[in-house]
Every structure is written in structure tokens, then in C-alpha cells.
Design a protein around this motif. Sequence first.
Motif, PDB file in Angstrom:
ATOM      1  N   HIS A  53       0.857  -1.184   0.000  1.00  0.00           N
ATOM      2  CA  HIS A  53       0.000   0.000   0.000  1.00  0.00           C
ATOM      3  C   HIS A  53       0.896   1.237   0.000  1.00  0.00           C
ATOM      4  CE1 HIS A  53      -2.973  -2.957   1.337  1.00  0.00           C
ATOM      5  NE2 HIS A  53      -3.933  -2.077   1.090  1.00  0.00           N
ATOM      6  N   VAL A  54       0.857   2.037  -1.058  1.00  0.00           N
ATOM      7  CA  VAL A  54       1.699   3.242  -1.135  1.00  0.00           C
ATOM      8  C   VAL A  54       1.383   4.166   0.036  1.00  0.00           C
ATOM      9  CG1 VAL A  54       2.319   5.231  -2.543  1.00  0.00           C
ATOM     10  CG2 VAL A  54       1.869   3.023  -3.639  1.00  0.00           C
ATOM     11  N   VAL A  55       0.104   4.467   0.235  1.00  0.00           N
ATOM     12  CA  VAL A  55      -0.330   5.079   1.493  1.00  0.00           C
ATOM     13  C   VAL A  55      -0.655   3.912   2.415  1.00  0.00           C
ATOM     14  CG1 VAL A  55      -2.024   6.536   2.650  1.00  0.00           C
ATOM     15  CG2 VAL A  55      -1.258   7.111   0.329  1.00  0.00           C
ATOM     16  N   TRP A 115      -1.725   1.040   4.893  1.00  0.00           N
ATOM     17  CA  TRP A 115      -3.034   0.652   5.396  1.00  0.00           C
ATOM     18  C   TRP A 115      -3.290   1.231   6.783  1.00  0.00           C
ATOM     19  CZ3 TRP A 115      -7.469  -1.553   3.870  1.00  0.00           C
ATOM     20  CH2 TRP A 115      -8.306  -2.092   4.843  1.00  0.00           C
ATOM     21  N   ARG A 116      -2.290   1.164   7.648  1.00  0.00           N
ATOM     22  CA  ARG A 116      -2.493   1.650   9.018  1.00  0.00           C
ATOM     23  C   ARG A 116      -2.610   3.165   9.079  1.00  0.00           C
ATOM     24  NH1 ARG A 116       3.469  -0.128  10.987  1.00  0.00           N
ATOM     25  NH2 ARG A 116       4.645   1.771  10.517  1.00  0.00           N
ATOM     26  N   ASN A 117      -2.250   3.840   7.979  1.00  0.00           N
ATOM     27  CA  ASN A 117      -2.395   5.290   7.903  1.00  0.00           C
ATOM     28  C   ASN A 117      -3.643   5.705   7.124  1.00  0.00           C
ATOM     29  OD1 ASN A 117      -0.008   5.588   9.329  1.00  0.00           O
ATOM     30  ND2 ASN A 117       1.247   5.784   7.485  1.00  0.00           N
ATOM     31  N   GLY A 118      -4.550   4.751   6.918  1.00  0.00           N
ATOM     32  CA  GLY A 118      -5.786   5.049   6.207  1.00  0.00           C
ATOM     33  C   GLY A 118      -5.751   4.735   4.727  1.00  0.00           C
ATOM     34  N   GLY A 119      -4.689   4.098   4.260  1.00  0.00           N
ATOM     35  CA  GLY A 119      -4.581   3.761   2.848  1.00  0.00           C
ATOM     36  C   GLY A 119      -5.667   2.800   2.404  1.00  0.00           C
ATOM     37  N   ASP A 179      -4.771   2.103  -7.656  1.00  0.00           N
ATOM     38  CA  ASP A 179      -3.779   3.168  -7.751  1.00  0.00           C
ATOM     39  C   ASP A 179      -2.999   3.369  -6.449  1.00  0.00           C
ATOM     40  OD1 ASP A 179      -5.666   4.363  -6.148  1.00  0.00           O
ATOM     41  OD2 ASP A 179      -6.152   5.988  -7.529  1.00  0.00           O
ATOM     42  N   ASN A 180      -3.282   2.553  -5.422  1.00  0.00           N
ATOM     43  CA  ASN A 180      -2.518   2.628  -4.173  1.00  0.00           C
ATOM     44  C   ASN A 180      -1.705   1.357  -3.928  1.00  0.00           C
ATOM     45  OD1 ASN A 180      -1.814   4.120  -1.760  1.00  0.00           O
ATOM     46  ND2 ASN A 180      -3.083   2.682  -0.595  1.00  0.00           N
ATOM     47  N   LEU A 181      -1.657   0.476  -4.919  1.00  0.00           N
ATOM     48  CA  LEU A 181      -0.945  -0.795  -4.767  1.00  0.00           C
ATOM     49  C   LEU A 181       0.276  -0.838  -5.681  1.00  0.00           C
ATOM     50  CD1 LEU A 181      -3.988  -3.244  -4.693  1.00  0.00           C
ATOM     51  CD2 LEU A 181      -2.668  -2.397  -2.743  1.00  0.00           C
ATOM     52  N   LEU A 182       1.369  -1.392  -5.154  1.00  0.00           N
ATOM     53  CA  LEU A 182       2.630  -1.443  -5.888  1.00  0.00           C
ATOM     54  C   LEU A 182       3.328  -2.764  -5.590  1.00  0.00           C
ATOM     55  CD1 LEU A 182       4.476   0.529  -7.638  1.00  0.00           C
ATOM     56  CD2 LEU A 182       5.745   0.886  -5.501  1.00  0.00           C
ATOM     57  N   PRO A 183       3.726  -3.523  -6.637  1.00  0.00           N
ATOM     58  CA  PRO A 183       4.430  -4.784  -6.369  1.00  0.00           C
ATOM     59  C   PRO A 183       5.895  -4.540  -6.010  1.00  0.00           C
ATOM     60  CG  PRO A 183       4.216  -4.444  -8.737  1.00  0.00           C
ATOM     61  CD  PRO A 183       3.480  -3.315  -8.077  1.00  0.00           C
ATOM     62  N   VAL A 184       6.314  -5.028  -4.859  1.00  0.00           N
ATOM     63  CA  VAL A 184       7.716  -4.916  -4.442  1.00  0.00           C
ATOM     64  C   VAL A 184       8.151  -6.248  -3.847  1.00  0.00           C
ATOM     65  CG1 VAL A 184       7.786  -2.424  -4.059  1.00  0.00           C
ATOM     66  CG2 VAL A 184       6.984  -3.907  -2.242  1.00  0.00           C
ATOM     67  N   VAL A 226       7.991   5.982  -0.842  1.00  0.00           N
ATOM     68  CA  VAL A 226       7.603   5.809  -2.244  1.00  0.00           C
ATOM     69  C   VAL A 226       6.378   6.656  -2.545  1.00  0.00           C
ATOM     70  CG1 VAL A 226       8.550   3.480  -2.429  1.00  0.00           C
ATOM     71  CG2 VAL A 226       6.196   3.782  -1.711  1.00  0.00           C
ATOM     72  N   GLU A 227       6.361   7.217  -3.738  1.00  0.00           N
ATOM     73  CA  GLU A 227       5.222   7.986  -4.225  1.00  0.00           C
ATOM     74  C   GLU A 227       4.939   7.567  -5.656  1.00  0.00           C
ATOM     75  OE1 GLU A 227       5.329  12.367  -2.741  1.00  0.00           O
ATOM     76  OE2 GLU A 227       7.439  11.754  -2.938  1.00  0.00           O
ATOM     77  N   LEU A 228       3.667   7.567  -6.031  1.00  0.00           N
ATOM     78  CA  LEU A 228       3.264   7.219  -7.389  1.00  0.00           C
ATOM     79  C   LEU A 228       2.622   8.418  -8.067  1.00  0.00           C
ATOM     80  CD1 LEU A 228       1.668   3.642  -7.326  1.00  0.00           C
ATOM     81  CD2 LEU A 228       3.839   4.341  -8.344  1.00  0.00           C
ATOM     82  N   GLY A 229       3.050   8.685  -9.309  1.00  0.00           N
ATOM     83  CA  GLY A 229       2.451   9.742 -10.101  1.00  0.00           C
ATOM     84  C   GLY A 229       1.199   9.251 -10.797  1.00  0.00           C
ATOM     85  N   PRO A 230       0.554  10.106 -11.579  1.00  0.00           N
ATOM     86  CA  PRO A 230      -0.704   9.732 -12.243  1.00  0.00           C
ATOM     87  C   PRO A 230      -0.550   8.606 -13.253  1.00  0.00           C
ATOM     88  CG  PRO A 230       0.093  11.870 -13.003  1.00  0.00           C
ATOM     89  CD  PRO A 230       0.910  11.513 -11.818  1.00  0.00           C
ATOM     90  N   ASN A 231       0.662   8.427 -13.799  1.00  0.00           N
ATOM     91  CA  ASN A 231       0.937   7.327 -14.725  1.00  0.00           C
ATOM     92  C   ASN A 231       1.852   6.292 -14.081  1.00  0.00           C
ATOM     93  OD1 ASN A 231       0.602   9.916 -16.699  1.00  0.00           O
ATOM     94  ND2 ASN A 231      -0.257   8.063 -17.602  1.00  0.00           N
TER      95      ASN A 231
END
Length: 412
Positions: A351-353, A355-359, A364-369, A384-389
Amino acid sequence: MSSAVIGKRVANVAAVLADAHAEREQVATALVDVRSIRAWADAHEARLVAQLSRVDSFPEATIADTNRCSVGAATKTKERSDTLAATPTLADSLAEGAITAGHVDAVTRGSKRLDDDEQRAEFLDRADQLAGVAEHGTIEQFGKRLDLEIKKLQSDDGEERLTRQKKNTRLSTWVDLDGMWNIRGRFDPVTGLRLANKIDAATQALFAKQTPEYCPTDGVEKNKFLAAHALAHLIERGGGAAATGRPEFVAVIDADAPPAPSSSSSASGPAVEFNIPVELPARILADLAATADVVGVVVRNGVVLHAPGNLNLGRSTRLANRAQRRALRALYATCAVHGCTTNYDRCKLHHVVWWRNGGRTDLDNLLPVCSKHHAKIHNSDWVVELGPNRELTLTLPDGQIMNTGPPRRNAA
């Protein structure tokens, strides 16, 4: 690289180790020195092994004795020496510290994939001419270039290659020092895909609601644990209901990519890639698709334009669903962190934001790592931050910022 240069590099490494306040750049330079020293030693070891081979009928035994390693490991050292003897330019690059032994081993592995002696000799000659590529690329990048050369040498419709792969299918078992029973197999792509799909289907059918005893909590290790039990179930009980599900293939439709060139048609349109981890002849791929569920996912410049299923779960659950995993698989072949080659299927969805912080568990809030980088994000203050693309910005604790553009599957 002369002995005097090696001496200077050793002295620099010692000086940095002795300096408790060494700067990042100094430590990085010392690491380059260590790499060069190791490459120089590997090159000279290969030359000594070549010299030994001329006077020893079983050089592998002597290598194993002197290196205090197994005969199997000694055989790999001997193979590296043989490869360097056939590729003098690569041998010089290794001695100068411009490449690593890993680059040479990639050539050795490539040569083993060729059955014909004439093809193997031609491949070694081409690999030697690619020394400059090896000097400026990682082992993985050099390996991909070698794969292209092998494909050129084996240029056909893929049927001959599949025949060779079927001939090379193998399975071995053994008991290790811990008393664990081990299994290792090499399968042709068609058999491998069928096995993988049956194991995946069995895993989902058997463990969708509950997990067996002793199951680890780490995501990657949990998947391995469940897959092992699913395989055991398939073997012991013939699969039963768990093996009856139809396999699923994801067809990634890249709306931005140009169509593959065709002499028979001038039509334009988006490119379609079947998201499977192996190469198959067109006929085999068509046969598999006819007996499987093919799910289309449309992507453009890092954005999923269309994918079946619910892609936004909000705060209803912390875990991603199958539709979200499928959509992200269409975008990413590996871990999202730049340069990481860990396969997507071995990654966790972060979760980029948090989960425990309200993500939210939205696409658009998920990222494979991978598990290593996931731990860095959670425990080492990586941000980590994600842009619109889905442009990824990674900020490290020391202030370094790494930026990558939208995900590109063919960059993996």
C-alpha cells in the motif's frame, strides 16, 4: 591490470576500512576496487586451471581439494576457464576488472543451450565480440543480449527449439543434510505451464479459506509453502477437484505500442502480449489459449484502461483481490523498484499510502515490491510515491531521490 595496480586497490580498500568516517563516495570506490580485485583473481584462477588441465587428468578433483569445495563447484570453475580460453577478449576484460565472472558464467550457460558444436563455436565467437556490451551492462543485461544471439542461431518457428526442450526435460530428487526430501525439475515450456496452472488452481481450491498448520506468515514464503502442499496433494490424490479448473492467461493489450510488423497486412492497432513467462511457438500458444480462459487487460502509459473485476476495494479489506493482482501483473514483470529483477509473482503488493495510515486497497494505491525492498520501505524509512501514470519516486533516508517513468514490461 598489473600487480602494482592491484596493490594500490588493496591499499585503498584497507584505508577505507580503517576510516570510520569515510564518505559514501569513498566506500563506493572501495567496493569498485574489491570488484576489480575479485575479477583479476578470477581471471588468473582461470589461467591456472587451464595450465593445470594440461598436466592433470582430473583437474576438477585438484581444484576441489585446493578450493575446499565440492567437485560440482570445481566443475563450474573448470567450465569458466574453458569459456575464457575460447573468448580471449572477454578474458582480457575480466583480467582488467571491466567485467565480472558472472558475465563469463552467462556465456557458459548460453553455450550449454546449443546442441550443435558448430553453433556453440559461433556463439562463443559472437559472445567474445560483445565484450564491450558486457563492460557497460549488468550480468542480467548481458545475459539478455546473449539470449538474442542464441535466438538468431536457432532461427526457426520455435518448433525445433521446443523439441530440444522436450528432450532436455529432467527430474531429480535427493535428501539434504537436514533430512528434507528435495525435488528439482526442468520442464519444456508446455509441460511447465500446465504444471504451474495445476499447482495454482490446486492452491486456490485447497487454501482459499484456511491454511495448513505451520504455514509461515511472510507472503513469499507462504506462497512457496502452499504450492508445495498443493503439489503433494496433486501427486498423492491425483488432484481431485482441485485440478479441474481451467488455466487462465492474461492478454496484455498495450494501447500505445506499435503493432508487430507484418508483410501480409498494413493494418495498425495495439500490440498484444500473452503474459506467460516462457516463449512458445505460435501453434502451441493457440492450442493452449483454446483450452484456457484468456482475460484481456488494456494498458496505456502505466495506466490500466480496462481490466475485469473490482479494482477498488477501499477499506473493506487489506488484501488485494485476484482482479487487482491480474491488472498489476499486466503492468509489471518484476518488482517496481528500478533495477530489481525479482519476478512479479514473488512480490508483495504494498500500500503506497500505508493501510495503518488510512490507505485504501485500490489499484492506484498498490505497488508490487519484493520482500527485500518491502522491508526497506517499512523498516528503513524508504518513501515511495506514485504519479498519475505510476511514475515511481523513491526517496532514501540520506536524501537521494530516484525517479522512474511509467512501468514498461519489456524493460524487465
